[in-house]
Design a protein around this motif. Structure first.
Motif, PDB file in Angstrom:
ATOM      1  N   MET A   1       0.815  -1.201   0.000  1.00  7.46           N
ATOM      2  CA  MET A   1       0.000   0.000   0.000  1.00  7.46           C
ATOM      3  C   MET A   1       0.856   1.262   0.000  1.00  7.46           C
ATOM      4  O   MET A   1       1.981   1.269   0.502  1.00  7.46           O
ATOM      5  N   ALA A   2       0.299   2.316  -0.534  1.00  6.81           N
ATOM      6  CA  ALA A   2       0.931   3.628  -0.475  1.00  6.81           C
ATOM      7  C   ALA A   2       0.039   4.556   0.341  1.00  6.81           C
ATOM      8  O   ALA A   2      -1.180   4.366   0.414  1.00  6.81           O
ATOM      9  N   GLY A   3       0.652   5.550   0.976  1.00  5.85           N
ATOM     10  CA  GLY A   3      -0.117   6.551   1.700  1.00  5.85           C
ATOM     11  C   GLY A   3      -0.497   6.119   3.106  1.00  5.85           C
ATOM     12  O   GLY A   3       0.132   5.234   3.696  1.00  5.85           O
ATOM     13  N   ASP A   4      -1.548   6.743   3.624  1.00  2.00           N
ATOM     14  CA  ASP A   4      -1.996   6.509   4.997  1.00  2.00           C
ATOM     15  C   ASP A   4      -2.772   5.201   5.066  1.00  2.00           C
ATOM     16  O   ASP A   4      -3.946   5.137   4.701  1.00  2.00           O
ATOM     17  N   ALA A   5      -2.113   4.173   5.518  1.00  3.54           N
ATOM     18  CA  ALA A   5      -2.748   2.853   5.569  1.00  3.54           C
ATOM     19  C   ALA A   5      -3.936   2.846   6.525  1.00  3.54           C
ATOM     20  O   ALA A   5      -4.941   2.176   6.262  1.00  3.54           O
TER      21      ALA A   5
ATOM     22  N   THR B   1       2.062   1.288  12.476  1.00  6.17           N
ATOM     23  CA  THR B   1       1.173   2.442  12.605  1.00  6.17           C
ATOM     24  C   THR B   1      -0.263   1.995  12.856  1.00  6.17           C
ATOM     25  O   THR B   1      -0.999   2.620  13.627  1.00  6.17           O
ATOM     26  N   LEU B   2      -0.661   0.895  12.226  1.00  5.45           N
ATOM     27  CA  LEU B   2      -2.001   0.368  12.477  1.00  5.45           C
ATOM     28  C   LEU B   2      -2.173  -0.027  13.937  1.00  5.45           C
ATOM     29  O   LEU B   2      -3.233   0.195  14.527  1.00  5.45           O
ATOM     30  N   LEU B   3      -1.138  -0.572  14.536  1.00  5.60           N
ATOM     31  CA  LEU B   3      -1.201  -0.900  15.960  1.00  5.60           C
ATOM     32  C   LEU B   3      -1.238   0.373  16.798  1.00  5.60           C
ATOM     33  O   LEU B   3      -2.046   0.489  17.731  1.00  5.60           O
ATOM     34  N   ALA B   4      -0.405   1.332  16.453  1.00  3.20           N
ATOM     35  CA  ALA B   4      -0.352   2.577  17.219  1.00  3.20           C
ATOM     36  C   ALA B   4      -1.674   3.336  17.149  1.00  3.20           C
ATOM     37  O   ALA B   4      -2.078   3.993  18.116  1.00  3.20           O
TER      38      ALA B   4
END
Length: 278
Positions: free
Chosen positions: A155-159, A201-204
């Motif tokens: 993926m690109a960008g803000d997942a 980042t998904l975890l955060a």
């Protein structure tokens, strides 16, 4: 909060451990340990997971590691059905990890409780199968591209924004077919077409997914991003996997899908014991 499934209303007040039962010769984490034809060995493994503290069994007959080939329908049915037929007698919720509607229908007919779909029911006919079932639980996962190509061009960008939008839309689509929201759980799909940084980042930012109002399932167990962080090979990732599961629960996940059930259960016992003191 409860997760409504075919035979069980699963109380999510306490975190639930979903133990992984691979019925494959080529899974990334334990491929070859138990051959699909050795039903007795697979069932002994399932019973050991329950003894170690699993609350749910998740049975899968097709590896979805990056680059893995698709398994023909006939082969997946031959692998999964004998295990499901026996597993439903163990007295716990049985989940089946599949994206094929024919497999979904067959395992639901045998009494399976949950359909866990990496494609989020986007394969033709899949959503209709679960919508026509009166009460099966459903786990919708986010995946970018497909298992054959997902890590070739992540993926690109803000997942986070993309994952939240995708899962919200697919959950809404299910409800439009008459599926009650209490049957739906969301999985943000660690490792499925995402970079190491996006996974972390998904975890955060897991709270942004929780804001949709559905329970979250976290599947960090032995994933390659944990290897990227620690430098450990797949068979050495128990400690990072337990740490990631515990962080996910601390941040609101209600189900963790794991290989190392005993270690995860012990870590969650400590976490739960500390809750009154917080």
């Amino acid at each position: 909060m409860f997760w409504q499934t075919s035979r069980f209303s699963i109380d999510l007040t306490s975190p639930q451990i979903m133990g992984i039962v691979n019925v494959t010769p080529d899974s990334f984490s334990d491929g070859g340990q138990r051959q699909p034809s050795d039903i007795a060995a697979i069932l002994r493994h399932a019973e050991q997971l329950l003894h170690d503290g699993a609350h749910i069994l998740d049975i899968g007959g097709e590896s979805t590691r990056p680059g893995s080939p698709a398994v023909p329908l006939v082969e997946e049915l031959a692998r999964v059905l004998p295990v499901v037929r026996e597993a439903v007698r163990l007295g716990v919720p049985v989940s089946v990890d599949t994206y094929k509607p024919e497999v979904m229908q067959a395992v639901l007919d045998l009494g399976a409780d949950i359909i866990n779909d990496i494609w989020a029911l986007r394969q033709p006919g899949a959503a209709q199968v679960v919508a026509q079932h009166p009460a099966c639980g459903i786990c919708l996962m986010h995946m970018h591209r497909d298992p054959q190509t997902m890590q070739q061009a992540p993926m690109a960008g803000d997942a986070v924004a993309q994952v939240v939008q995708f899962l919200a839309q697919n959950a809404q689509n299910l409800q439009a077919l008459g599926v009650q929201p209490e049957r739906i759980v969301l999985d943000y799909g660690i490792g499925f077409g995402k970079t190491v940084e996006q996974n972390l980042t998904l975890l955060a930012r897991q709270q942004e997914l929780l804001a949709l109002g559905y329970p979250v399932l976290a599947g960090w167990s032995r994933k390659s991003c944990l290897g990227a962080v620690t430098g450990l090979e797949v068979d050495q990732r128990m400690v990072p996997s337990v740490a990631a599961a515990l962080l996910a629960v601390e941040r609101g996940a209600r189900i963790v899908r794991v290989h190392d059930v005993r270690a995860t259960a012990q870590a969650l016992q400590v976490w739960q014991a500390a809750q009154p003191a917080l």
